[in-house]
Structure formats: C-alpha cells, structure tokens
Design an enzyme around this catalytic site. Structure first.
Site, PDB file in Angstrom:
ATOM      1  N   ARG A  33       0.848  -1.193   0.000  1.00 28.78           N
ATOM      2  CA  ARG A  33       0.000   0.000   0.000  1.00 28.78           C
ATOM      3  C   ARG A  33       0.884   1.243   0.000  1.00 28.78           C
ATOM      4  NH1 ARG A  33      -2.114   3.014   4.772  1.00 28.78           N
ATOM      5  NH2 ARG A  33      -3.738   4.453   4.045  1.00 28.78           N
ATOM      6  N   ARG A  74      -8.993  20.372   8.062  1.00 29.41           N
ATOM      7  CA  ARG A  74      -8.002  20.548   9.117  1.00 29.41           C
ATOM      8  C   ARG A  74      -8.270  21.827   9.890  1.00 29.41           C
ATOM      9  NH1 ARG A  74      -4.183  16.936   9.329  1.00 29.41           N
ATOM     10  NH2 ARG A  74      -3.733  15.638   7.501  1.00 29.41           N
ATOM     11  N   LYS A 215     -13.132   2.572   0.093  1.00 32.48           N
ATOM     12  CA  LYS A 215     -12.910   2.572   1.532  1.00 32.48           C
ATOM     13  C   LYS A 215     -14.217   2.936   2.232  1.00 32.48           C
ATOM     14  CE  LYS A 215      -9.020   4.443   2.915  1.00 32.48           C
ATOM     15  NZ  LYS A 215      -7.921   5.455   3.020  1.00 32.48           N
TER      16      LYS A 215
END
Length: 489
Positions: A33, A74, A215
């Site tokens: 990965r 963020r 995912k």
C-alpha cells in the site's frame, strides 16, 4: 496448507528500501500500500519501481495499491508545543485558516456554520478530543468539550458525513489516480466514499488500467453499501474513520456486515486499522490485537492490513511475520466449510432473482458446483483459469479447503489476484481451446509443485473463444462455464 488470508502492508520511511521490501515479501507480504496522503508523488513512483524489482528478486508476485488522500478538513495551526483542551470546558469553532488556540479553533471548511447544528459532534485528530455543539451563531459555534486532551500542529477535524458532504474524489485525487494507474499499479483506493457515484467518477479517469477499492469509512457509505460494492472491484473496511463517523461500539458489527456482503458478491475485502499497532514500538503485539486479527479471519476477510506498523515501525519484517502466523493459525479454526454451505443455500434461495447478467448467473452456479465437487472428489487443488480474475474470485467465495491456484496469461491480472483470499497466482501462456487450457493448467500446477502425480485436481474456467475473448453482446463478462475433474498421471 499455506496461509490463505492475504497481507497488505503500508510502505513508508521504515520500509521503502529495496532490501527491506525484499525481506517483507519473503516474510509474507502480498499487497503493497502506497499512502498518497504522505510524501511526494515522485517518491511513490520510485517506491513502485523498487517494489517491482524486489518482487522479481524474491521470485513472488506482489500487487500495489495506491491509496488516494480524499478530502480532509483541518484546523488552523495550534501554537508550537501544543495546547490542552480542557474536558467540560467550552470552545468556539470558527471557519477559516487562522491560528487556533485553547479557546477558539479555526476550521478550514467554509460552510462550517451552515453544516453544524446544536447536538452536532466534532472530533479532532483520531477522535481523542471530542466536542458537542451547543449553539451556532453568526460567526462562531459554541461547543462543549466532552473529552479533552493535548493537541498540536494542524490536526484533522471530523464532522459527521451525514451533515457534511465533502467532494469525493477531489480534483487532486483524480490527478493522482490518473498518474498512478498510468504507472501500472493494480489497485486505486478511493477514500471517504459516500455513494457509488464517487467510485464511478474515479472509474471514468482510471478506466480498466487499475481496479478500484472503495474505503468504507462514513455513515453515508453504509446507506449505499450494496451499490458501492457493485461499483467497486474490492472494498476496505477502514475502521479508523468509520469509528469516528459511527458509534465506536457499532464498528465490530459493521465490520462483519461489510465483510459478509463483499464475500457474497465475490469482491475482495480488506480489514484495516490498528491491527497490530502496538508493534510500531513494541517487539510483540498485545493479546487483544492478536484476537482482533484472528476475528477478522473468522469473519472471512480476504486480507488484513498494516499501516504505521510497517510504514514507520521499528521492525516491519517482524510485524509481517507476526501477522502471517496469527492469520494462519486462525484459519485452522475458521470453519470455512460451514461458510460455503451457508453461501450455497443463499445462492439457491435467490436463484436468478435480480440477476440481470446471465453470465454472472452461470458463473455463480458453476463455482458453487465446483465447491461441492472439490469436496466429493477430495481434490488436491482447484485450478482457476482466468483472464479477468472473475473465475478465481467466484471460487474464493466458497473458501475451499483445497489449494486454489489462479492461472492467467496477463501479468497484471496475476498480480491483481494477490488480493483474493486463498489464490496462489501463476502466469501461463495463452490458450485457444478448452482441451489446451485444461492441459496447460494441470501441467503448470505439476511443474510448480502445487500438485503431484496421482493427485486429483479440479479445473475451472470460462471456455475460450480465441485470443482476446470478449463478452457476448449485451453481456458484461465471459461466463465461467467449464468444470473438469482430472487425475494427474
């Protein structure tokens, strides 16, 4: 019996040298990965080249998965040295990228105040600091700190996926997907998938150059799970962010639900996050971590994944060896025969209901028959001849006791099969007739030491219709419609 559950390992500063990559592959690594959230694209491309060289040196096939960063909210930067956010205190949340402190946290999300409501949950970093919004004003939102702690830098800010619809994939993700698929990786992982259309947008860019791994890490994805699985080539249970977006006590149950749905659909599934995390610094895992890996195997996962353990840990090779031993031991108790019977009953009950691809229906029926025949004939191996990998994936759903070999003339497809449970991939020559195909399969398995003279083997394939066989008009694929049981003489 060799280990059947595959191992995915993240490569980073601790593991990206050619020598270390070779050791990881020898230790049992099946899929590399590359986490594109960290580092420069040029560095990842260089690592890809070293992976190919290391695999050749080790004499093994290894797939590469490039993991897209996805959207990330963020905070504004906290002061050097960090600050403490006090439990039971109150903080202000404000949109913008200005510096943050212990009383006001700026969030780099322009529609923050539109997306928040009284009662909304907000978490910093990995969820160690959590807050509940009390009220939303014109310029800031007031939040109560449920769990405090120290934070520094610019931690990620997690808002519920049901309240915030971030762009997935981002424009930067699509550029990265184009670059990495062109470079030849086998898989592209799409982060923060919320619906099947997110996967389709990446598919438009990647085409058939790489397979797509969705995912599952948002509550929104769970509401569209079946369509996401249908649109994907594989799925990852990304338990880290899933545990932020959903109640943490639900995560084990969601893991089982996602794994079962993927196995039913013959789509490889990876279980990820914190599997052996203590081994980043410790020489051995905790008992709870060992149980976690074993339970993922019992769930039926195709692969288990390592993240920081191999990317920045002190002993990446030791971690892979530990994972391999734990997974192999768990497989001895996994009860796959019961799993196969259950899947067969579900398949018979469903019949052709909802199946619009006739070739898929044929493939399902023949692979089920093969799983039963493999037991009745006590075969030593099941040889899956495939150009697309579909035959091997269909057979792997039944988790057979016999060794399972995937044979393909396409070197990239050979590497792609490294993610599918139990499949030992081997490259073979092109074939043009069914008899030739069966002969080549058995001969290759014999030469590779998979079977011996006197063994009985089962050969499973789609009947060839000449080089470059393609689906019939109106069909999505070539059906798996050849099943032969052969005595190796």
């Amino acid at each position: 019996m060799t280990r059947r559950t595959k191992i995915v390992a993240t490569i980073g500063p601790a593991s990206d040298s050619l020598e270390m990559l070779e050791q990881l592959i020898i230790a049992g690594l099946d899929v590399v990965r590359l986490n594109l959230s960290h580092g420069e694209i040029a560095d990842h491309l260089a690592t890809l080249g070293r992976v190919r060289e290391a695999a050749d040196n080790a004499g093994r096939h290894v797939a590469v998965l490039a993991d897209l960063p996805g959207p990330k909210i963020r905070s504004g930067r906290f002061p050097d040295g960090g600050v403490t956010i006090e439990t039971s205190g109150e903080v202000r949340l404000a949109p913008g990228d200005q510096p943050s402190d212990a009383t006001t946290i700026h969030v780099q999300h322009a529609t923050l105040l539109d997306d928040l409501r009284a009662g909304s949950k907000v978490q910093l970093g990995d969820g160690a600091i959590s807050m509940t919004v009390l009220e939303v004003g014109a310029t800031t939102a007031l939040a109560r700190v449920d769990t405090g702690g120290r934070t520094s830098g610019q931690p990620g800010v997690h808002l519920s996926s049901t309240a915030v619809r971030l762009e997935t994939p981002t424009a930067a993700d699509l550029v990265l997907a184009e670059t990495m698929s062109e470079a030849g990786v086998e898989f592209i992982a799409v982060s923060f998938v919320c619906g099947s259309n997110d996967v389709k947008r990446v598919r438009e860019v990647v085409g058939t150059r790489a397979q797509l791994v969705s995912k599952i890490e948002t509550r929104a994805a769970l509401d569209d799970l079946d369509d996401i699985i249908e649109a994907s080539d594989a799925v990852m249970v990304a338990r880290g962010d899933l545990g932020l977006d959903c109640p943490i006590e639900d995560v084990p149950h969601l893991q089982k639900q996602i794994v079962r749905a993927c196995v039913d659909a013959a789509k490889p599934v990876i279980t990820a996050t914190q599997m052996l995390e203590s081994m980043i610094t410790a020489p051995s895992p905790t008992r709870a971590e060992v149980s976690d890996v074993a339970n993922a195997v019992f769930d039926g996962t195709d692969a288990v994944m390592l993240s920081g353990e191999t990317a920045v840990g002190h002993d990446p090779v030791g971690v892979v060896r530990t994972m391999a031993v734990v997974a192999a031991r768990a497989e001895e108790e996994a009860g796959y025969r019961r799993w196969a019977r259950m899947l067969g009953r579900k398949q018979r009950a469903a019949g052709g209901v909802g199946v619009v691809d006739v070739d898929l229906q044929i493939t399902n029926a023949v692979s089920h028959a093969a799983s039963e025949a493999a037991v009745d004939a006590d075969v030593a191996a099941i040889l899956c001849c495939t150009r697309s990998g579909r035959t091997a994936r269909a057979m792997a759903r039944f988790r057979p006791d016999a060794r399972m070999v995937g044979l393909s003339p396409d070197p990239k497809m050979v590497r792609t099969m490294c993610l599918t449970w139990g499949v030992e991939p081997i490259q073979v020559d092109m074939y043009s007739t069914t008899d030739e195909m069966v002969w080549f399969a058995v001969e290759t398995a014999l030469e590779s030491g998979v079977v011996e003279h006197g063994d009985t083997v089962l050969v499973l394939a789609g009947a060839p219709s000449g080089p470059g066989a393609v689906p019939r008009r109106g069909h999505k694929s070539v059906a798996t419609d050849v099943l032969r049981i052969v005595r190796v003489d």
